[in-house]
Design a protein around this motif. Structure first.
Motif, mmCIF file in Angstrom:
data_model
loop_
_atom_site.group_PDB
_atom_site.id
_atom_site.type_symbol
_atom_site.label_atom_id
_atom_site.label_comp_id
_atom_site.label_asym_id
_atom_site.label_seq_id
_atom_site.Cartn_x
_atom_site.Cartn_y
_atom_site.Cartn_z
ATOM 1 N N ILE A 22 0.843 -1.199 0.000
ATOM 2 C CA ILE A 22 0.000 0.000 0.000
ATOM 3 C C ILE A 22 0.874 1.243 0.000
ATOM 4 O O ILE A 22 1.754 1.401 0.854
ATOM 5 N N ASP A 23 0.631 2.118 -0.969
ATOM 6 C CA ASP A 23 1.256 3.448 -0.960
ATOM 7 C C ASP A 23 0.227 4.462 -1.443
ATOM 8 O O ASP A 23 -0.047 4.572 -2.638
ATOM 9 N N VAL A 24 -0.364 5.144 -0.475
ATOM 10 C CA VAL A 24 -1.426 6.113 -0.783
ATOM 11 C C VAL A 24 -0.800 7.409 -1.302
ATOM 12 O O VAL A 24 -1.195 7.938 -2.347
ATOM 13 N N ILE A 25 0.174 7.957 -0.534
ATOM 14 C CA ILE A 25 0.866 9.205 -0.907
ATOM 15 C C ILE A 25 2.291 8.821 -1.307
ATOM 16 O O ILE A 25 3.131 8.624 -0.443
ATOM 17 N N ARG A 26 2.585 8.624 -2.642
ATOM 18 C CA ARG A 26 1.667 8.760 -3.739
ATOM 19 C C ARG A 26 1.837 7.681 -4.804
ATOM 20 O O ARG A 26 1.109 7.660 -5.779
ATOM 21 N N ALA A 27 2.857 6.789 -4.592
ATOM 22 C CA ALA A 27 3.281 5.929 -5.709
ATOM 23 C C ALA A 27 2.147 5.137 -6.364
ATOM 24 O O ALA A 27 2.018 5.104 -7.591
ATOM 25 N N ILE A 67 12.778 11.528 -5.611
ATOM 26 C CA ILE A 67 13.690 11.342 -4.482
ATOM 27 C C ILE A 67 13.288 12.405 -3.474
ATOM 28 O O ILE A 67 13.174 13.592 -3.839
ATOM 29 N N GLN A 68 13.049 12.005 -2.246
ATOM 30 C CA GLN A 68 12.544 12.903 -1.185
ATOM 31 C C GLN A 68 11.303 13.665 -1.661
ATOM 32 O O GLN A 68 11.117 14.836 -1.340
ATOM 33 N N GLY A 69 10.514 13.018 -2.478
ATOM 34 C CA GLY A 69 9.256 13.607 -2.951
ATOM 35 C C GLY A 69 9.420 14.538 -4.133
ATOM 36 O O GLY A 69 8.419 15.005 -4.698
ATOM 37 N N ASP A 78 7.295 13.225 -12.492
ATOM 38 C CA ASP A 78 7.605 13.126 -11.063
ATOM 39 C C ASP A 78 6.592 12.177 -10.402
ATOM 40 O O ASP A 78 6.089 11.257 -11.053
ATOM 41 N N ASN A 79 6.294 12.386 -9.139
ATOM 42 C CA ASN A 79 5.411 11.438 -8.434
ATOM 43 C C ASN A 79 4.076 12.105 -8.085
ATOM 44 O O ASN A 79 3.438 11.751 -7.101
ATOM 45 N N SER A 80 3.667 13.066 -8.930
ATOM 46 C CA SER A 80 2.431 13.799 -8.656
ATOM 47 C C SER A 80 1.281 13.273 -9.511
ATOM 48 O O SER A 80 1.348 13.338 -10.745
ATOM 49 N N LYS A 97 10.311 4.624 -9.934
ATOM 50 C CA LYS A 97 11.286 4.570 -8.825
ATOM 51 C C LYS A 97 10.797 5.539 -7.746
ATOM 52 O O LYS A 97 10.724 6.751 -7.965
ATOM 53 N N THR A 98 10.399 4.993 -6.593
ATOM 54 C CA THR A 98 9.948 5.855 -5.494
ATOM 55 C C THR A 98 10.522 5.358 -4.165
ATOM 56 O O THR A 98 10.984 4.215 -4.061
ATOM 57 N N THR A 99 10.419 6.218 -3.164
ATOM 58 C CA THR A 99 11.061 5.950 -1.866
ATOM 59 C C THR A 99 10.416 4.781 -1.116
ATOM 60 O O THR A 99 11.113 3.908 -0.598
ATOM 61 N N ASN A 100 9.091 4.800 -1.031
ATOM 62 C CA ASN A 100 8.413 3.839 -0.145
ATOM 63 C C ASN A 100 7.725 2.706 -0.907
ATOM 64 O O ASN A 100 8.042 1.528 -0.703
ATOM 65 N N GLY A 101 6.767 3.061 -1.753
ATOM 66 C CA GLY A 101 5.939 2.036 -2.393
ATOM 67 C C GLY A 101 6.721 1.052 -3.243
ATOM 68 O O GLY A 101 6.581 -0.175 -3.104
ATOM 69 N N SER A 147 3.528 0.883 3.279
ATOM 70 C CA SER A 147 4.929 1.093 2.876
ATOM 71 C C SER A 147 5.624 2.273 3.565
ATOM 72 O O SER A 147 6.835 2.287 3.672
ATOM 73 N N HIS A 148 4.861 3.281 4.015
ATOM 74 C CA HIS A 148 5.536 4.383 4.718
ATOM 75 C C HIS A 148 5.946 3.893 6.101
ATOM 76 O O HIS A 148 5.117 3.368 6.842
ATOM 77 N N PRO A 149 7.217 4.074 6.480
ATOM 78 C CA PRO A 149 7.688 3.501 7.746
ATOM 79 C C PRO A 149 6.969 4.027 8.986
ATOM 80 O O PRO A 149 6.861 3.321 9.975
HETATM 81 O O1 LIG Z 1 6.714 11.185 -3.354
HETATM 82 C C1 LIG Z 1 6.145 10.656 -2.388
HETATM 83 O O2 LIG Z 1 4.947 10.857 -2.157
HETATM 84 C C2 LIG Z 1 6.919 9.720 -1.469
HETATM 85 C C3 LIG Z 1 8.216 10.350 -1.062
HETATM 86 S S1 LIG Z 1 8.134 11.150 0.444
HETATM 87 O O3 LIG Z 1 7.795 10.139 1.479
HETATM 88 O O4 LIG Z 1 7.062 12.155 0.324
HETATM 89 O O5 LIG Z 1 9.444 11.788 0.665
HETATM 90 O O6 LIG Z 1 7.270 8.519 -2.133
HETATM 91 P P1 LIG Z 1 6.306 7.233 -2.146
HETATM 92 O O7 LIG Z 1 7.169 6.051 -2.524
HETATM 93 O O8 LIG Z 1 5.264 7.524 -3.173
HETATM 94 O O9 LIG Z 1 5.765 7.098 -0.761
#
Ligand SMILES: O=C(O)[C@H](CS(=O)(=O)O)OP(=O)(O)O
Ligand SMILES: [Mg+2]
Length: 237
Positions: A22-27, A67-69, A78-80, A97-101, A147-149
């Motif tokens: 699960i990755d809601v915000i935002r992957a 990277i870092q959002g 990007d990840n928007s 490629k994203t940080t959490n998801g 997925s968010h820690p």
């Molecule tokens: O871009 C995102 O929403 C996050 C990165 S961060 O936690 O906001 O720095 O990545 P995601 O893998 O989509 O959680």
């Protein structure tokens, strides 16, 4: 049925029948909108080097992530989920490629069925698992990986899915949305000092959509690939 909720993206999990990442915000909100816009598949890249290597291998694929959002130099998207709306994605493949998801998914491949979702497709994914997979196997083991820690967005969504699977309505859609909006991960989207983060992204992340597909991880040339699978098709697997 055993349901275990795991939080984070650096885990090592034992084998299970079903993993839902699960990755809601935002992957995986981005992934869901990308499929709605006609994407064919999403290859998951664990590192920046992997992403660029895949791009060299498949030059027509679209690089998407953060990277870092924040946007990554040399990436197409990007990840928007809001900015994604302007892209023509019909028939295309993404490299994500994203940080959490993405990271959590690459650490969760030890299962017979692997699904990814944000909140937008959470109910469809949970209903599919309940009606198509649980029906065949009542002793099933399910990992729900938020997925968010530490953020509450993915955890709330995991509990929402768990409630649907167990018919307990433990947490309603409205409560889930409330928790996503108030989560640590959402904060920067409401901060006027951080204009790169669009408040409207959270709007798209908290909208339940009625799409007739789930997002399932399969493989393409041994690469983990998210595919859109019509709910009816999985019935015959
Ligand atoms: O871009 C995102 O929403 C996050 C990165 S961060 O936690 O906001 O720095 O990545 P995601 O893998 O989509 O959680
Ligand atoms: Mg996230």
């Amino acid at each position: 049925m055993t349901i275990k909720i795991i939080q984070g993206h650096n885990h090592t999990l034992g084998a299970s029948r079903i993993n839902v990442i699960i990755d809601v915000i935002r992957a995986f909100t981005v992934a869901h909108y990308a499929f709605i816009k006609g994407v064919q598949g999403i290859i998951l890249a664990g590192t920046l080097d992997d992403a660029f290597r895949l791009k060299r291998q498949f030059p027509e694929f679209i690089l998407a992530g953060e990277i870092q959002g924040l946007p990554i130099a040399g990436f197409d998207l990007d990840n928007s989920p809001v900015r994604l709306q302007n892209a023509d994605l019909r028939g295309k493949f993404l490299i994500q490629k994203t940080t959490n998801g993405v990271k959590a998914t690459l650490n969760s491949l030890n299962a017979d069925h692997i699904f990814v979702t944000g909140f937008t497709n959470a109910r469809t994914t949970a209903e599919f698992i309940k009606h198509k997979l649980l029906r065949e196997d009542t002793a099933i083991s399910i990992h729900l990986i938020a997925s968010h820690p530490s953020g509450d967005d993915d955890l709330a969504c995991a509990q929402y899915i768990s409630g649907i699977l167990q018919n307990s309505n433990r947490i309603s859609a409205d409560e889930t949305i409330e928790r996503i909006r108030k989560s640590e991960a959402a904060k920067k989207f409401y901060d006027p000092a951080k204009p790169d983060f669009l408040q409207e992204d959270i709007g798209l992340c908290t909208r339940e959509l009625s799409s007739e597909f789930v997002m399932k991880v399969n493989y393409k040339d041994e690469l983990p690939l998210i595919e859109k699978v019509q709910v009816q098709e999985l019935n015959h697997e």
